[in-house]
Design a protein around this motif. Structure first.
Motif, short mmCIF file in Angstrom:
data_model
loop_
_atom_site.label_atom_id
_atom_site.label_comp_id
_atom_site.label_asym_id
_atom_site.label_seq_id
_atom_site.Cartn_x
_atom_site.Cartn_y
_atom_site.Cartn_z
N THR A 13 -22.78 9.89 30.60
CA THR A 13 -23.23 11.26 30.74
C THR A 13 -24.46 11.52 29.88
OG1 THR A 13 -21.65 12.05 29.09
CG2 THR A 13 -20.97 12.20 31.39
N ALA A 14 -24.48 10.96 28.68
CA ALA A 14 -25.65 11.10 27.81
C ALA A 14 -26.88 10.45 28.45
CB ALA A 14 -25.37 10.51 26.44
N GLU A 15 -26.69 9.30 29.05
CA GLU A 15 -27.81 8.62 29.71
C GLU A 15 -28.31 9.42 30.91
OE1 GLU A 15 -26.31 4.74 30.65
OE2 GLU A 15 -26.24 4.14 28.55
N LEU A 16 -27.39 10.01 31.67
CA LEU A 16 -27.80 10.83 32.81
C LEU A 16 -28.60 12.04 32.36
CD1 LEU A 16 -24.55 10.78 34.98
CD2 LEU A 16 -26.73 9.67 35.51
N ILE A 17 -28.12 12.71 31.32
CA ILE A 17 -28.83 13.88 30.79
C ILE A 17 -30.19 13.46 30.24
CG2 ILE A 17 -28.82 15.53 28.86
CD1 ILE A 17 -27.23 16.51 31.28
N GLN A 18 -30.23 12.32 29.55
CA GLN A 18 -31.49 11.83 28.99
C GLN A 18 -32.51 11.58 30.11
OE1 GLN A 18 -32.23 11.16 25.59
NE2 GLN A 18 -34.31 10.87 26.31
N ARG A 19 -32.09 10.89 31.15
CA ARG A 19 -33.00 10.62 32.27
C ARG A 19 -33.45 11.90 32.96
NH1 ARG A 19 -29.43 6.89 35.22
NH2 ARG A 19 -28.59 5.89 33.40
N ALA A 50 -23.58 17.91 23.01
CA ALA A 50 -22.76 18.79 23.86
C ALA A 50 -22.53 18.17 25.23
CB ALA A 50 -23.44 20.15 24.01
N ALA A 51 -23.49 17.39 25.71
CA ALA A 51 -23.38 16.78 27.03
C ALA A 51 -22.26 15.76 27.12
CB ALA A 51 -24.71 16.14 27.43
N ASN A 52 -21.66 15.41 25.99
CA ASN A 52 -20.54 14.46 26.01
C ASN A 52 -19.25 15.09 26.50
OD1 ASN A 52 -21.90 12.13 25.17
ND2 ASN A 52 -21.81 12.79 23.05
N SER A 53 -19.19 16.41 26.58
CA SER A 53 -18.01 17.07 27.17
C SER A 53 -18.38 17.52 28.58
CB SER A 53 -17.58 18.27 26.33
OG SER A 53 -18.47 19.34 26.49
N LYS A 54 -17.39 17.68 29.42
CA LYS A 54 -17.64 18.09 30.80
C LYS A 54 -18.35 19.44 30.85
CE LYS A 54 -15.36 18.84 35.24
NZ LYS A 54 -16.39 18.31 36.07
N VAL A 60 -25.84 21.85 30.01
CA VAL A 60 -27.15 21.23 29.76
C VAL A 60 -27.83 20.90 31.09
CG1 VAL A 60 -28.36 19.27 28.71
CG2 VAL A 60 -26.48 20.37 27.49
N LYS A 61 -27.06 20.40 32.03
CA LYS A 61 -27.61 20.08 33.36
C LYS A 61 -28.17 21.35 34.01
CE LYS A 61 -26.13 18.30 37.81
NZ LYS A 61 -24.99 17.87 38.60
N ALA A 62 -27.43 22.47 33.89
CA ALA A 62 -27.90 23.74 34.46
C ALA A 62 -29.19 24.21 33.78
CB ALA A 62 -26.81 24.80 34.35
N GLU A 63 -29.27 24.04 32.45
CA GLU A 63 -30.50 24.41 31.73
C GLU A 63 -31.68 23.58 32.24
OE1 GLU A 63 -29.67 23.93 27.50
OE2 GLU A 63 -29.80 26.10 27.31
N LEU A 64 -31.46 22.29 32.43
CA LEU A 64 -32.53 21.42 32.93
C LEU A 64 -32.95 21.81 34.34
CD1 LEU A 64 -31.34 17.99 31.53
CD2 LEU A 64 -33.48 19.16 30.95
N GLU A 65 -31.99 22.19 35.17
CA GLU A 65 -32.32 22.64 36.53
C GLU A 65 -33.18 23.89 36.49
OE1 GLU A 65 -31.83 21.29 39.60
OE2 GLU A 65 -31.15 19.53 38.48
N LYS A 66 -32.81 24.84 35.62
CA LYS A 66 -33.60 26.07 35.48
C LYS A 66 -35.02 25.74 35.03
CE LYS A 66 -29.70 29.04 34.29
NZ LYS A 66 -29.06 29.78 33.18
N LEU A 67 -35.13 24.87 34.03
CA LEU A 67 -36.46 24.48 33.54
C LEU A 67 -37.28 23.80 34.62
CD1 LEU A 67 -35.51 23.15 30.00
CD2 LEU A 67 -36.90 25.16 30.50
#
Length: 73
Positions: A13-19, A50-54, A60-67
Motif C-alpha cells: 500500500t505504501a508503494e502504491l501511494i508512493q507511485r 497513515a496509508a498503512n491502514s485501510k 490519502v488516495k482521495a487527497e491525491l485524486e483531488k490534487l
C-alpha cells in the motif's frame, strides 16, 4: 504486532501511494515531501504512515485524486 503477511501488505500500500504521488506531483522529490507531511485530523504521523491502514490509505488516495484534478487539499 504484524505478521509477515501484514508487513507485505503495508509495503504494497505504501508503494502504491508512493507511485500515485509521484505521478500526481511529477517527480519523486515533490511526492516524498508531500507524503512526509503530517495528516490533518485524528490520524497521527505522515501521510505515508497513515496509508498503512485501510482508512488512511483511502484518505490519502482521495487527497491525491483531488490534487490530480486541480483541487487544493
Amino acid at each position: 504486532m504484524y505478521s509477515k503477511q501484514n508487513q507485505g501488505q503495508d509495503s504494497t500500500t505504501a508503494e502504491l501511494i508512493q507511485r500515485h504521488a509521484e505521478i500526481v506531483f511529477g517527480n519523486k522529490a515533490k511526492a516524498d515531501l508531500w507524503l512526509a507531511q503530517p495528516m490533518a485530523g485524528a490520524v497521527e504521523g505522515s501521510r505515508l504512515q497513515a496509508a498503512n491502514s485501510k482508512t488512511g490509505y483511502e484518505f490519502v488516495k482521495a487527497e491525491l485524486e483531488k490534487l490530480s484534478h486541480g483541487y487544493a487539499c
